[in-house]
Design an enzyme around this catalytic site. Structure first.
Site, short mmCIF file in Angstrom:
data_model
loop_
_atom_site.label_atom_id
_atom_site.label_comp_id
_atom_site.label_asym_id
_atom_site.label_seq_id
_atom_site.Cartn_x
_atom_site.Cartn_y
_atom_site.Cartn_z
CB CYS A 199 -3.12 4.30 1.89
SG CYS A 199 -3.09 5.54 3.19
CD GLU A 250 -0.32 1.68 7.57
OE1 GLU A 250 -1.46 1.99 8.00
OE2 GLU A 250 -0.16 0.97 6.58
N1 THU Z 1 -5.93 1.06 6.13
C1 THU Z 1 -4.85 1.12 6.95
O1 THU Z 1 -4.98 0.98 8.17
N2 THU Z 1 -3.64 1.34 6.40
C2 THU Z 1 -3.42 1.54 5.07
O2 THU Z 1 -2.30 1.82 4.68
C3 THU Z 1 -4.52 1.42 4.12
C4 THU Z 1 -5.86 1.18 4.69
C5 THU Z 1 -7.25 0.88 6.72
C6 THU Z 1 -8.15 2.06 6.59
C7 THU Z 1 -9.51 1.43 6.69
O3 THU Z 1 -9.86 1.30 8.04
C8 THU Z 1 -9.31 0.04 6.11
O4 THU Z 1 -7.92 -0.19 6.10
C9 THU Z 1 -9.86 -0.12 4.70
O5 THU Z 1 -9.37 0.85 3.86
#
Ligand code: THU
Length: 162
Positions: free
Chosen positions: A111, A74
């Site tokens: 997240c 994101e």
């Molecule tokens: N991740 C995202 O790309 N977006 C989120 O909102 C949460 C987590 C990714 C970060 C990392 O590369 C993987 O997911 C595991 O946490």
């Protein structure tokens, strides 16, 4: 006094129940997750957005051996978008996930750090950003505004902006 905060969102049984416009965006985010650089987590995330002129832009999560240097899909997407098209408004974002560990059969929400970044851009443009979420299969969630995902968000004028 107790203050209650609640929000409602739409659940679609499948991607096929979305409007044509939304389905296109969701499919773009599914395409984007395939090229994520997620070798440390095995958790691929794809994000796509519609600008207000109808243009689509996509990105994915980028990880690094120094794990905290990794960045979520994101934020990779929004920072690229706002770096290159600072005057454009974001109408809608679709986020898809896929894991090498298990089949994800329900949507996963962004997240906290991504919510914070998404919220600032939403506030800046004075127009809500809709969010579509999907796992590898199953339901799709449609959330009307980033602000729904971050009640009592950090927000203050008491920061020197000059
Ligand atoms: N991740 C995202 O790309 N977006 C989120 O909102 C949460 C987590 C990714 C970060 C990392 O590369 C993987 O997911 C595991 O946490």
């Amino acid at each position: 006094m107790i203050k209650e905060v609640s929000f409602s969102f739409t659940i679609f049984d499948s991607i096929d129940d979305l409007s044509n416009e939304d389905k296109i965006l969701m499919l773009e985010s599914e395409k984007a997750l395939e090229t994520a650089y997620a070798k440390y987590s095995g958790f691929n995330v794809g994000a796509s957005l519609y600008l207000d002129n109808g243009e689509i832009m996509s990105a994915n999560n980028q990880e690094n051996m120094a794990l905290p240097s990794s960045l979520c899909a994101e934020r990779v997407l929004l920072y690229y978008c706002k770096a290159n098209f600072p005057k454009s408004n974001v109408k809608k974002m679709a986020i898809s996930v896929k894991s090498s560990i298990e089949v994800i059969d329900k949507p996963i929400s962004p997240c906290g750090s991504c919510r914070q970044v998404m919220l600032e851009y939403e506030r800046m443009q004075n127009n809500n950003i809709e969010i579509l979420l999907k796992g590898e299969k199953g339901q799709v969630y449609l959330i009307k505004s980033v602000s729904d995902l971050l009640p009592l968000a950090f927000n203050t004028n008491a920061i020197n902006r000059h």
